[in-house]
Every structure is written in C-alpha cells, then in structure tokens.
Design a protein around this motif. Sequence first.
Motif, PDB file in Angstrom:
ATOM      1  N   GLU A 156      55.507  84.659  55.448  1.00 25.13           N
ATOM      2  CA  GLU A 156      55.778  85.737  56.425  1.00 25.13           C
ATOM      3  C   GLU A 156      56.490  86.845  56.801  1.00 25.13           C
ATOM      4  O   GLU A 156      56.989  87.492  55.507  1.00 25.13           O
ATOM      5  N   LEU A 157      55.787  87.084  57.935  1.00 24.72           N
ATOM      6  CA  LEU A 157      56.415  88.597  58.066  1.00 24.72           C
ATOM      7  C   LEU A 157      57.400  88.707  58.545  1.00 24.72           C
ATOM      8  O   LEU A 157      58.062  87.894  59.321  1.00 24.72           O
ATOM      9  N   TRP A 158      58.622  89.555  57.652  1.00 28.05           N
ATOM     10  CA  TRP A 158      60.142  89.745  57.834  1.00 28.05           C
ATOM     11  C   TRP A 158      60.557  91.346  58.250  1.00 28.05           C
ATOM     12  O   TRP A 158      60.818  90.820  59.812  1.00 28.05           O
ATOM     13  N   ALA A 159      59.266  91.996  58.362  1.00 27.01           N
ATOM     14  CA  ALA A 159      59.896  92.948  59.200  1.00 27.01           C
ATOM     15  C   ALA A 159      58.631  94.137  59.079  1.00 27.01           C
ATOM     16  O   ALA A 159      57.556  93.837  58.140  1.00 27.01           O
ATOM     17  N   THR A 160      57.831  95.143  59.907  1.00 26.64           N
ATOM     18  CA  THR A 160      56.765  95.521  59.342  1.00 26.64           C
ATOM     19  C   THR A 160      57.885  97.308  60.425  1.00 26.64           C
ATOM     20  O   THR A 160      57.900  97.327  61.485  1.00 26.64           O
ATOM     21  N   GLU A 161      56.749  98.621  59.693  1.00 30.71           N
ATOM     22  CA  GLU A 161      56.715  99.695  60.085  1.00 30.71           C
ATOM     23  C   GLU A 161      56.177 100.744  60.230  1.00 30.71           C
ATOM     24  O   GLU A 161      55.884 100.692  58.204  1.00 30.71           O
ATOM     25  N   GLY A 162      54.910 101.447  61.241  1.00 28.38           N
ATOM     26  CA  GLY A 162      54.517 102.155  60.175  1.00 28.38           C
ATOM     27  C   GLY A 162      53.489 101.447  58.809  1.00 28.38           C
ATOM     28  O   GLY A 162      52.348 100.612  59.743  1.00 28.38           O
ATOM     29  N   ASN A 163      52.935 102.045  57.736  1.00 30.52           N
ATOM     30  CA  ASN A 163      52.212 101.719  57.152  1.00 30.52           C
ATOM     31  C   ASN A 163      53.149 100.501  55.618  1.00 30.52           C
ATOM     32  O   ASN A 163      52.174 100.637  55.097  1.00 30.52           O
ATOM     33  N   ARG A 164      53.980  99.682  56.011  1.00 27.33           N
ATOM     34  CA  ARG A 164      54.714  98.928  55.905  1.00 27.33           C
ATOM     35  C   ARG A 164      54.970  97.374  56.313  1.00 27.33           C
ATOM     36  O   ARG A 164      54.937  97.553  57.356  1.00 27.33           O
ATOM     37  N   ILE A 165      55.254  96.782  55.516  1.00 32.58           N
ATOM     38  CA  ILE A 165      55.312  95.277  56.260  1.00 32.58           C
ATOM     39  C   ILE A 165      55.988  94.814  54.799  1.00 32.58           C
ATOM     40  O   ILE A 165      56.337  94.808  53.415  1.00 32.58           O
ATOM     41  N   ALA A 166      57.126  94.095  54.813  1.00 34.24           N
ATOM     42  CA  ALA A 166      57.840  93.080  54.340  1.00 34.24           C
ATOM     43  C   ALA A 166      58.072  91.729  54.544  1.00 34.24           C
ATOM     44  O   ALA A 166      57.466  91.681  55.945  1.00 34.24           O
ATOM     45  N   VAL A 167      57.921  91.082  53.772  1.00 38.61           N
ATOM     46  CA  VAL A 167      57.382  89.540  53.811  1.00 38.61           C
ATOM     47  C   VAL A 167      58.080  88.738  53.037  1.00 38.61           C
ATOM     48  O   VAL A 167      58.578  89.303  52.188  1.00 38.61           O
ATOM     49  N   ARG A 168      58.001  87.827  53.321  1.00 39.45           N
ATOM     50  CA  ARG A 168      59.235  86.313  52.167  1.00 39.45           C
ATOM     51  C   ARG A 168      57.595  85.285  52.448  1.00 39.45           C
ATOM     52  O   ARG A 168      57.153  85.269  53.086  1.00 39.45           O
ATOM     53  N   PHE A 169      58.050  85.393  51.143  1.00 41.73           N
ATOM     54  CA  PHE A 169      57.128  84.066  51.115  1.00 41.73           C
ATOM     55  C   PHE A 169      58.010  82.317  50.415  1.00 41.73           C
ATOM     56  O   PHE A 169      59.247  82.739  49.761  1.00 41.73           O
ATOM     57  N   ALA A 170      57.235  81.209  50.047  1.00 39.05           N
ATOM     58  CA  ALA A 170      57.760  80.131  48.682  1.00 39.05           C
ATOM     59  C   ALA A 170      56.336  79.677  48.705  1.00 39.05           C
ATOM     60  O   ALA A 170      55.056  79.613  49.909  1.00 39.05           O
ATOM     61  N   TYR A 171      56.189  79.583  47.250  1.00 38.07           N
ATOM     62  CA  TYR A 171      54.860  78.618  46.628  1.00 38.07           C
ATOM     63  C   TYR A 171      55.020  77.643  46.072  1.00 38.07           C
ATOM     64  O   TYR A 171      56.560  77.660  45.397  1.00 38.07           O
ATOM     65  N   GLU A 172      54.555  76.510  46.014  1.00 35.66           N
ATOM     66  CA  GLU A 172      54.550  75.379  45.213  1.00 35.66           C
ATOM     67  C   GLU A 172      53.547  75.262  44.675  1.00 35.66           C
ATOM     68  O   GLU A 172      52.872  75.541  44.000  1.00 35.66           O
ATOM     69  N   CYS A 173      54.072  74.828  42.689  1.00 35.15           N
ATOM     70  CA  CYS A 173      52.240  74.495  41.942  1.00 35.15           C
ATOM     71  C   CYS A 173      53.439  73.916  40.989  1.00 35.15           C
ATOM     72  O   CYS A 173      54.628  73.770  40.692  1.00 35.15           O
ATOM     73  N   HIS A 174      52.531  73.461  40.129  1.00 37.74           N
ATOM     74  CA  HIS A 174      53.534  73.042  38.704  1.00 37.74           C
ATOM     75  C   HIS A 174      52.772  73.387  37.423  1.00 37.74           C
ATOM     76  O   HIS A 174      51.681  74.055  37.170  1.00 37.74           O
ATOM     77  N   ASP A 175      53.189  72.693  36.287  1.00 37.20           N
ATOM     78  CA  ASP A 175      52.523  73.218  35.412  1.00 37.20           C
ATOM     79  C   ASP A 175      52.304  72.441  34.542  1.00 37.20           C
ATOM     80  O   ASP A 175      51.938  71.286  34.895  1.00 37.20           O
ATOM     81  N   ASP A 176      51.192  72.682  32.951  1.00 36.08           N
ATOM     82  CA  ASP A 176      50.154  71.447  32.811  1.00 36.08           C
ATOM     83  C   ASP A 176      51.184  70.087  32.219  1.00 36.08           C
ATOM     84  O   ASP A 176      50.795  69.432  31.898  1.00 36.08           O
ATOM     85  N   SER A 177      52.839  69.727  31.384  1.00 42.20           N
ATOM     86  CA  SER A 177      53.447  68.936  32.187  1.00 42.20           C
ATOM     87  C   SER A 177      53.669  68.268  33.315  1.00 42.20           C
ATOM     88  O   SER A 177      53.800  67.382  33.062  1.00 42.20           O
ATOM     89  N   GLY A 178      53.243  68.940  33.762  1.00 41.39           N
ATOM     90  CA  GLY A 178      53.749  67.700  35.335  1.00 41.39           C
ATOM     91  C   GLY A 178      54.893  68.565  35.888  1.00 41.39           C
ATOM     92  O   GLY A 178      55.463  67.974  37.213  1.00 41.39           O
ATOM     93  N   ASN A 179      55.917  69.380  35.719  1.00 43.07           N
ATOM     94  CA  ASN A 179      56.728  69.455  36.039  1.00 43.07           C
ATOM     95  C   ASN A 179      56.317  71.159  37.518  1.00 43.07           C
ATOM     96  O   ASN A 179      55.849  71.602  37.512  1.00 43.07           O
TER      97      ASN A 179
END
Length: 155
Positions: A76-99
Amino acid sequence: MATRPPVPPFSTETAIQKVRLAEDAWNGRDPEKVARAYTPDSRWRNRAEFLQGRDEIVAFLRRKWAKELEYRLIKELWATEGNRIAVRFAYECHDDSGNWFRSYGNENWEFDENGLMRVRLASINDLPIAESERKYHWPLGRRPDDHPGLSDLGL
C-alpha cells in the motif's frame, strides 16, 4: 535501457499504479521477472542483508521463495514525492514445517528516470500466526482486484 512505466515524477495515482505493479510481480514469485524492475546496479537493504545488482537480487528472491511457502503479499502506498515512493506492506507465508507467519514492513524506493528502482530499503518484522488467523486466501498469484487491501483488513 528499458523503460518501466509509470516513470517519475510520480503523482499519487501513478505511485499507486507502481506499487500495485510491484505487488503483482512479487506475488508472481518469478525472481528473474521481478529483478528486471530494478536497475542493473540497484542497491537493497532487506532486513540486515545488503544486496547490489540484479544477480544478487535474483539469488536473494530464489532463497526467499524457497523457504517462504504459499507467499502472498499486499502493498500500500504510504507517501510519494518526485522519484521516491514509501510503501507499507504485509505478507503471509509458511515454512516447511507448516508454521505460518505474517510479516509487516515498510519500504523506501528510489527510481531512475526510466522508472527502474535503483534503491530499495526494507524494514520487516515477523509475527507467528495460527493458520486460522490468516487473512490472505486468494489462489497463489496476483491478488484479485476485489480482495481487501491492508487498510481494509485493519493491518
């Protein structure tokens, strides 16, 4: 040198487009394709790891997606100016043990005149979650347009 629209200077609208294009690419989990969005000498800080250049980016992403299984990301965009962009993010995943994990972070991006990212600075925190706490349930790949974003999910 290839051009990757939209190019700077970014408006709010074009920055939102750039963020979604990055999210889509990362959700595709193709290291070579993702790396083409960065300058050949791009510099990264990802957590405590420092990378330079597309070859290191590709190697990093291969390692990442080999251990972060069923990876799904929202940016998700947080802020932008000129040639810069600040983003926040979240991702989900699991490891090979199912955690399962939800990882939260912020990225600061800087682009060259062709719209290629030359700097990516990422700070990320991991939270173990139960599988029942997952919020991202779309099929692997691009997040559907009607799937809620971070703010809509209260993240």
